[in-house]
Design a protein around this motif. Structure first.
Motif, PDB file in Angstrom:
ATOM      1  N   HIS A   8      59.106  66.629   6.862  1.00 29.26           N
ATOM      2  CA  HIS A   8      59.071  67.420   8.094  1.00 29.26           C
ATOM      3  C   HIS A   8      59.536  68.832   7.760  1.00 29.26           C
ATOM      4  CE1 HIS A   8      61.427  69.040  11.594  1.00 29.26           C
ATOM      5  NE2 HIS A   8      60.193  69.025  12.038  1.00 29.26           N
ATOM      6  N   ARG A   9      58.776  69.814   8.173  1.00 24.99           N
ATOM      7  CA  ARG A   9      59.171  71.206   7.969  1.00 24.99           C
ATOM      8  C   ARG A   9      60.047  71.635   9.141  1.00 24.99           C
ATOM      9  NH1 ARG A   9      54.922  75.063   5.759  1.00 24.99           N
ATOM     10  NH2 ARG A   9      55.769  74.222   3.855  1.00 24.99           N
ATOM     11  N   GLU A  10      61.207  72.186   8.830  1.00 24.74           N
ATOM     12  CA  GLU A  10      62.215  72.565   9.825  1.00 24.74           C
ATOM     13  C   GLU A  10      61.623  73.373  10.978  1.00 24.74           C
ATOM     14  OE1 GLU A  10      66.358  75.124  10.053  1.00 24.74           O
ATOM     15  OE2 GLU A  10      65.466  74.682   8.120  1.00 24.74           O
ATOM     16  N   SER A  11      62.002  73.000  12.200  1.00 24.53           N
ATOM     17  CA  SER A  11      61.617  73.672  13.448  1.00 24.53           C
ATOM     18  C   SER A  11      60.115  73.682  13.708  1.00 24.53           C
ATOM     19  CB  SER A  11      62.171  75.096  13.494  1.00 24.53           C
ATOM     20  OG  SER A  11      63.572  75.066  13.460  1.00 24.53           O
ATOM     21  N   SER A  12      59.365  72.824  13.054  1.00 22.47           N
ATOM     22  CA  SER A  12      57.930  72.725  13.333  1.00 22.47           C
ATOM     23  C   SER A  12      57.640  71.342  13.921  1.00 22.47           C
ATOM     24  CB  SER A  12      57.099  72.928  12.059  1.00 22.47           C
ATOM     25  OG  SER A  12      57.112  71.757  11.269  1.00 22.47           O
ATOM     26  N   ASN A  13      56.450  71.168  14.434  1.00 26.33           N
ATOM     27  CA  ASN A  13      56.058  69.859  14.960  1.00 26.33           C
ATOM     28  C   ASN A  13      55.105  69.143  13.999  1.00 26.33           C
ATOM     29  OD1 ASN A  13      53.851  71.551  15.417  1.00 26.33           O
ATOM     30  ND2 ASN A  13      53.321  70.571  17.340  1.00 26.33           N
ATOM     31  N   HIS A  14      55.192  69.468  12.711  1.00 24.00           N
ATOM     32  CA  HIS A  14      54.306  68.884  11.711  1.00 24.00           C
ATOM     33  C   HIS A  14      55.063  68.023  10.699  1.00 24.00           C
ATOM     34  CE1 HIS A  14      51.144  71.411  13.222  1.00 24.00           C
ATOM     35  NE2 HIS A  14      51.856  72.488  12.962  1.00 24.00           N
ATOM     36  N   ILE A  15      54.417  66.946  10.298  1.00 23.53           N
ATOM     37  CA  ILE A  15      54.877  66.114   9.196  1.00 23.53           C
ATOM     38  C   ILE A  15      53.809  66.215   8.117  1.00 23.53           C
ATOM     39  CG2 ILE A  15      55.409  63.758   8.444  1.00 23.53           C
ATOM     40  CD1 ILE A  15      56.164  63.226  11.426  1.00 23.53           C
ATOM     41  N   TYR A  16      54.223  66.532   6.902  1.00 22.91           N
ATOM     42  CA  TYR A  16      53.290  66.733   5.801  1.00 22.91           C
ATOM     43  C   TYR A  16      53.255  65.501   4.900  1.00 22.91           C
ATOM     44  CZ  TYR A  16      53.312  71.557   7.255  1.00 22.91           C
ATOM     45  OH  TYR A  16      53.176  72.713   7.989  1.00 22.91           O
ATOM     46  N   LYS A  17      52.059  65.019   4.623  1.00 20.58           N
ATOM     47  CA  LYS A  17      51.838  63.931   3.678  1.00 20.58           C
ATOM     48  C   LYS A  17      51.425  64.576   2.355  1.00 20.58           C
ATOM     49  CE  LYS A  17      48.960  59.796   3.120  1.00 20.58           C
ATOM     50  NZ  LYS A  17      47.886  59.032   3.797  1.00 20.58           N
ATOM     51  N   TYR A  18      52.271  64.414   1.359  1.00 10.48           N
ATOM     52  CA  TYR A  18      52.096  65.107   0.084  1.00 10.48           C
ATOM     53  C   TYR A  18      51.872  64.101  -1.026  1.00 10.48           C
ATOM     54  CZ  TYR A  18      53.280  68.333  -3.736  1.00 10.48           C
ATOM     55  OH  TYR A  18      53.245  69.099  -4.864  1.00 10.48           O
ATOM     56  N   SER A  19      50.870  64.320  -1.852  1.00  5.88           N
ATOM     57  CA  SER A  19      50.582  63.458  -2.993  1.00  5.88           C
ATOM     58  C   SER A  19      51.333  63.970  -4.208  1.00  5.88           C
ATOM     59  CB  SER A  19      49.086  63.427  -3.297  1.00  5.88           C
ATOM     60  OG  SER A  19      48.851  62.798  -4.541  1.00  5.88           O
ATOM     61  N   LEU A  20      52.179  63.126  -4.781  1.00  5.89           N
ATOM     62  CA  LEU A  20      52.888  63.499  -5.998  1.00  5.89           C
ATOM     63  C   LEU A  20      51.956  63.484  -7.213  1.00  5.89           C
ATOM     64  CD1 LEU A  20      56.198  61.547  -5.389  1.00  5.89           C
ATOM     65  CD2 LEU A  20      55.764  63.976  -5.021  1.00  5.89           C
ATOM     66  N   ARG A  21      50.889  62.725  -7.109  1.00  8.71           N
ATOM     67  CA  ARG A  21      49.921  62.658  -8.217  1.00  8.71           C
ATOM     68  C   ARG A  21      49.095  63.938  -8.310  1.00  8.71           C
ATOM     69  NH1 ARG A  21      47.001  57.392  -8.445  1.00  8.71           N
ATOM     70  NH2 ARG A  21      48.773  56.886  -9.753  1.00  8.71           N
ATOM     71  N   THR A  22      48.542  64.386  -7.185  1.00  8.77           N
ATOM     72  CA  THR A  22      47.683  65.582  -7.189  1.00  8.77           C
ATOM     73  C   THR A  22      48.449  66.867  -6.896  1.00  8.77           C
ATOM     74  OG1 THR A  22      47.141  65.392  -4.842  1.00  8.77           O
ATOM     75  CG2 THR A  22      45.702  64.218  -6.418  1.00  8.77           C
ATOM     76  N   GLU A  23      49.698  66.721  -6.421  1.00 10.32           N
ATOM     77  CA  GLU A  23      50.537  67.859  -6.046  1.00 10.32           C
ATOM     78  C   GLU A  23      49.903  68.698  -4.938  1.00 10.32           C
ATOM     79  OE1 GLU A  23      51.694  70.040  -9.535  1.00 10.32           O
ATOM     80  OE2 GLU A  23      52.607  68.270 -10.457  1.00 10.32           O
ATOM     81  N   ARG A  24      49.315  67.997  -3.966  1.00 10.30           N
ATOM     82  CA  ARG A  24      48.663  68.664  -2.835  1.00 10.30           C
ATOM     83  C   ARG A  24      49.021  67.982  -1.522  1.00 10.30           C
ATOM     84  NH1 ARG A  24      42.825  70.871  -4.510  1.00 10.30           N
ATOM     85  NH2 ARG A  24      43.539  71.857  -6.407  1.00 10.30           N
ATOM     86  N   VAL A  25      48.962  68.745  -0.453  1.00  7.83           N
ATOM     87  CA  VAL A  25      49.124  68.185   0.886  1.00  7.83           C
ATOM     88  C   VAL A  25      47.848  67.428   1.214  1.00  7.83           C
ATOM     89  CG1 VAL A  25      49.389  68.720   3.327  1.00  7.83           C
ATOM     90  CG2 VAL A  25      50.714  69.991   1.626  1.00  7.83           C
TER      91      VAL A  25
END
Length: 92
Positions: A8-25
């Motif tokens: 979760h990015r602070e003070s935003s209404n978004h949750i980011y799903k991040y791939s550790l394999r590809t290093e991308r959102v």
């Protein structure tokens, strides 16, 4: 094997799903009714949105000024990247 990270990015209404394999959102999940809470926890810390995982899946706990600062719990479908259900918690 799947290597994923949710954030979760602070003070935003978004949750980011991040791939550790590809290093991308891979996805951005929006909590549409979210507003940052202005109250802190009893121990003095502050968090407006918390992520938790259990045997049922991924959950987000969050507050909203629309509910007098009380908490909501939402279940996230990690395959479709959407919130499937939200409960208003009777917290005081």
């Amino acid at each position: 094997m799947c290597f994923l990270f949710w954030r979760h990015r602070e003070s935003s209404n978004h949750i980011y799903k991040y791939s550790l394999r590809t290093e991308r959102v891979e996805a951005i999940i929006t909590v549409s009714s979210f507003t940052p809470r202005k109250t802190s926890y009893q121990w003095g810390g502050y968090s407006s949105m918390d992520l938790a995982v259990d045997e049922q899946g991924l959950w987000v706990l969050w507050g909203s000024t629309a509910n007098s600062g009380k908490l909501y719990a939402s279940k996230i479908d990690v395959y479709k990247n959407v919130i499937t259900r939200t409960w208003a918690l009777n917290t005081g």
